[in-house]
Structures are given as structure tokens and as C-alpha cells.
Design a protein around this motif. Sequence first.
Motif, PDB file in Angstrom:
ATOM      1  N   TRP A  15       0.848  -1.184   0.000  1.00  0.00           N
ATOM      2  CA  TRP A  15       0.000   0.000   0.000  1.00  0.00           C
ATOM      3  C   TRP A  15       0.889   1.241   0.000  1.00  0.00           C
ATOM      4  O   TRP A  15       1.804   1.372   0.815  1.00  0.00           O
ATOM      5  CB  TRP A  15      -0.888   0.034   1.248  1.00  0.00           C
ATOM      6  N   ILE A  16       0.611   2.164  -0.948  1.00  0.00           N
ATOM      7  CA  ILE A  16       1.326   3.446  -1.021  1.00  0.00           C
ATOM      8  C   ILE A  16       0.310   4.548  -0.749  1.00  0.00           C
ATOM      9  O   ILE A  16      -0.711   4.645  -1.444  1.00  0.00           O
ATOM     10  CB  ILE A  16       1.992   3.665  -2.383  1.00  0.00           C
ATOM     11  N   THR A  17       0.570   5.357   0.274  1.00  0.00           N
ATOM     12  CA  THR A  17      -0.334   6.461   0.598  1.00  0.00           C
ATOM     13  C   THR A  17       0.481   7.739   0.754  1.00  0.00           C
ATOM     14  O   THR A  17       1.683   7.710   1.076  1.00  0.00           O
ATOM     15  CB  THR A  17      -1.093   6.195   1.904  1.00  0.00           C
ATOM     16  N   ALA A  18      -0.188   8.872   0.529  1.00  0.00           N
ATOM     17  CA  ALA A  18       0.445  10.180   0.703  1.00  0.00           C
ATOM     18  C   ALA A  18      -0.616  11.166   1.176  1.00  0.00           C
ATOM     19  O   ALA A  18      -1.734  11.180   0.652  1.00  0.00           O
ATOM     20  CB  ALA A  18       1.087  10.661  -0.597  1.00  0.00           C
ATOM     21  N   ARG A  19      -0.250  11.984   2.168  1.00  0.00           N
ATOM     22  CA  ARG A  19      -1.194  13.002   2.646  1.00  0.00           C
ATOM     23  C   ARG A  19      -0.402  14.175   3.232  1.00  0.00           C
ATOM     24  O   ARG A  19       0.760  14.023   3.623  1.00  0.00           O
ATOM     25  CB  ARG A  19      -2.127  12.416   3.704  1.00  0.00           C
TER      26      ARG A  19
END
Length: 632
Positions: free
Chosen positions: A541-545
Motif C-alpha cells: 500500500w502506497i499512501t500520501a497526505r
Amino acid sequence: MPEPLRLLIITRSPGDALLIEQLLREVGLPVEIISYPQVADGLAALMREPFDLVMLDPDNDPDVVTRVSKNAPGVPVILLIPRDDLDAAIRLLWRGADDYLIREQLTPELLLCTIRYTLMLKRTEVAFKRIECFWHEIGRSLHEGILVVDQRGTIVFASARMKEILGYTTDEMQGTPFLSFVDPVDVPRARILIERDGGGREETELRLRRSDRRVIDARLTTSPVTGGNSGYVGVAIGVADITNQKLAEEGIRRRNTQLYVINQVVRTATSSADLDELLRGVLEKTLELLIFEGGGVYLIDPGRSSAELVTEIGLPEGFSFRRRIIDLGAPPYDQVLGKGAAHFVENYPRTYPQDAGSGIQAFASIPIMTGKRVIGAINLVSRTVHSFSPDEREVLVSIGREVGGAVERMWLNEQANFYLDLMTHDINNANTVASGYATLLAETLAEPDKGLARKLAAAIRQSAEIIGNVSTIRRIAEETPALGPVNLDPVIRDIISFFPDVDIHYTPQTLCVAADDLLGQIIINLVGNAVKFGGPGVSIWITAREEDGRILVSVEDTGPGIPDAEKPMVFKKFRKTGSRSGKGLGLYIVHTLVQRYGGRIWVEGRVPGHPESGAAFRFTLQACPPVTGRND
């Protein structure tokens, strides 16, 4: 509770000790009394053990006090005498006794006061003697001489030390004007020093002339001398020879100057990006620090048949040494380039009349050395008359060696980069061809051969990864970061496309960070690390915020995870985790790039408290507003 007073009583009267003990008990003074009837026994006791006080009956022995004081010089002595023996007590006081007590008049208060007074007096006497010895030793060890000069400027007293400083006897100095020993240049300052009327202590430095005509540097400390009602009568002068100190200080100053100049040149050399910048920067810095007007740098060609002028500053038109050196055996280059010997000319018009119209007055040619091999020369010119001091010559020769070392390192670096570029290019070409064949084999073969083809393709990808990592490390080391807004979304999507068979979850979104074109190396190394250790069934899983002006990016996987004890070490160079192959560079590169962008990176468990359930790599980067029309 205070320590009891140790009292030694020497007396033939057995009642003396009992009486004194009783009286002291009445006034509450703790005391330990040792009593002997014979003087010899008492003296022996003084030799064996310490006592605070001695009381003795002289018993018509005029030497008893002397013998006691000799055995225990710091111990006070009180005489015990009868009323009719005062004359003997007075005589013994002159021989060293500290006080006396009359038996018939003894009271507790008198005894206590006499003991306290005697002890205080003796301690004060001992302290004064120590101080006297202390100042006596200081006087013996002083390196200063003393002069006393009267109001007319005549020396009226000279200490013995002044003979060592000036070489004259004290008789020769006394009666002689003080100014006659001062170097003529410093006479005006010396006159002000001795003619001042009163004032406080002053210190200055003057040059004095010795009897052998040598000039010495001296530090003079002056204090006014007053004579009671007559007021100011002269000045006392402390004289210290500081010639050696001055020489040492000058040597240190010259050495510091040399080190500063060399350090500046080395700093310029080591910060240069290429050879041209290095040579020009070193030439500029050398001219600036040594105050020369022009110069040039020559490098010998590979065939060692000639030397090219590769950079120059301020050399006049038509100057003989501004052109290419064709004959290395012609003077002065037969010495400079042939033997590595520096060449200094302090009267250039006379030595090189062909350049008489150039305005050059002084010239230096310094060999550029790498070990014992000469690779070139630095020429320096001055349009003002200049004499090259030994220190300057030493500095210039040192600069030639430092420049030679820097040039050699840059040549070696360029050669290494050339071969590395060549190898990288050829290996990448071979990897591309091999990868194509491996993919084709995997598509056409059946199991188990198909699995072998996949392993072959994975090995080729690992080879490409190593080459990519090496290239990235080179860029990080050689390039200065030029950060700008980079859109994370296309970077992440491009990396995902490299892993079509891997279960990767990512929700596209537009977030910009301050980075450069190496940003993708962070993502690809983290994803590649998860694939390598997670195996075929791994999910990522790749997330960015955005959080408080920074972008938090996470790459999580369902692999075997990282033990808590190993987490702090995963970003170290050449650190490998588990049994998988690799060089341990990927996470080191990730850590280095995140720091390059001013961010922070760490690793934790995907599931808190369960490190075996997968790893979660998280890093932050500075958020950056997007630039219209820019996608990466």
C-alpha cells in the motif's frame, strides 16, 4: 568534638603535670598530657611523636630551650619557673622560648590564655616564615632585572640580573644615563617613561643595546619611587629580556600565515567541480593572498614534450612566459619542470631584458608536483619591486605540492568516472538485451523451465538495480541539489508500472513536494525492497497526505517485517536484512535522498506490536505549491 591538645611536660617536679591537668580540666580544655622528668627522655619523645605544645622547667640548663626548638622547630615552648627565677626566664626567651608561667601565680584562666596566645603566636611566626621563604624563592627565580633611575634620568641602582641582560657590570650602569642603553629609535618613548612626574604602574616594550652592540627586545615595567615629604624622586624599572619570546612569536605568526595561505588554496582546490575551475581558482587565491598582480598555470602534455598555458590572470601582452612552453629543457624550465626546483627572480628587467617594457619587476615559477613527478608550473609576476622571503618561498613551494595533489586526484577521479560510465553503459545494454530474452523465454516455456526463466529475469533486474544505485550515489555525491516542485502522483504511478505482477494499492492524488528528478529512487527502492523480501504473494500500500505543511508518504507491505532490534540499523550503508542477496545500498540511498530534500524517514511495524506482520516505511518531505504546466 575537637581533638585534645597534646601537651609534653618536662619537669623534675611531679606535681607540675597534675596541677596543669587539673587547671585545664577546670576551664574545659581537652588535653592529653605526656610527662617526663628527664630532658633527654622528653627530647626523645619529641622525635617519636607529634606534640602541640611543650612546657618545661629549665632547671638551670641554659641550652634546654635550644635543644627543644631544634628537635621540634614548629612547636611552641612555655617555661615553668618559680617566682624568684625571672632573670633566667628572660634569658631563655631570647634563646627561643615563647612565653613563661610562674608556678605560684598559676590560675586556670591565666594558663588557658597563655596557651592560646602562645599557639597563635607560633602559628603566625611559622606562617610568616613560609611567606618569607616563598618571596625569597620568587626573587631568586625572577628573570627580570631592576633599575632605579632618578629625576635626572641617571641610573642609581642596578640589580645583578641586569648584568646578564645588558652585559655591563652594575658599577658601569650606576651613574650612567638610562637613555644611553636605549636603541635610538625608541629614545623618545623611553624619555616619556622616565620623565613622568608620579602616576601609576606602566608597562611597555623597548629595544635596548647590550655591551656587545646587540639589540634586544625588552619589556619594561615602571613604578614611581617616592621619598616621603620630598615626593617623587625617580622611577623603578623592571626589565625582562623578551628577545627569544619575540622570535618565537614571530615564528608562530609566520607559520600561521603559511598554514592559512595553504589552507585557503587547498579549500579552493577541493571545492572545485572540474580541472579548469580548480586551476583558475587556485591561481586567483594565490595571487590574492600573496598580493601578486598576475600569473599563469602550465600543465605538461602526456608526451612530456611541451607544456600548455591552461589558465592565466593579468599577464601583459607579449610577456615571454605567456606563451606555450615548447622546449622544456630551456631555462628556467630545465630546473622548474625538469628538476622540480622553484625559480625566483627579484630583478626581472635585468634578468630578462627582452621583457623590459612589460613593467614586471619580480617573477616566480613554482613546480606543480605529484610526489616526485613534475606535472606543470605556476608562474607569478609582480609589477612592484618584491623580495621573496624564505617564508614566502616555502609557502609557494607548498602550494605547488598541494595543487599537484589536487590535480592528480581530479585526474584519477575523471578516469574512474570515465571507466564507470563506460561499464554502466555497456552493462545496461547487456541487461536490456538479456532481460528481453528472459521475458521471451518465460512466455514461451512451460513449468518448471518457466520458473527458471523468471529467476533469470529477476537476477537481471537485480543487476540493473545495482547499476542504478551506483549511478544514484554518484549523482548525490557530485551534484548540488536544485530543488523545485515535483508532483508525487506521476512519479508513484511510473514506479508502479515497473511491477505489473505485484499487488500494489494506491489512490492517485495531486501533491507536490520540494525535490528533484531523483525522487523516484526513493519510491522504487522502497517498493523493490518490499517485493524482494515479501515474495510473490506480497501486497503493498502506497499512501500520501499533507500534514502541517509537509507531505507524509507511507509504503507498507505484508511481508515478514523487520525485528524491532534491527529497525534502527536498516538505513546504514551495506546493511543487509535477512538472507536475500543484495548490496545493502537501497535503503541507504533512500535515507540519503530524504535528508537531501530536508525530510525525515523511519520504519515501524505495519501492525503496531506485531513486527512479523509487515513493515511500514514512512517519510516526510516539504510540501511545495505546484507550478502550472509542470507534472514532474
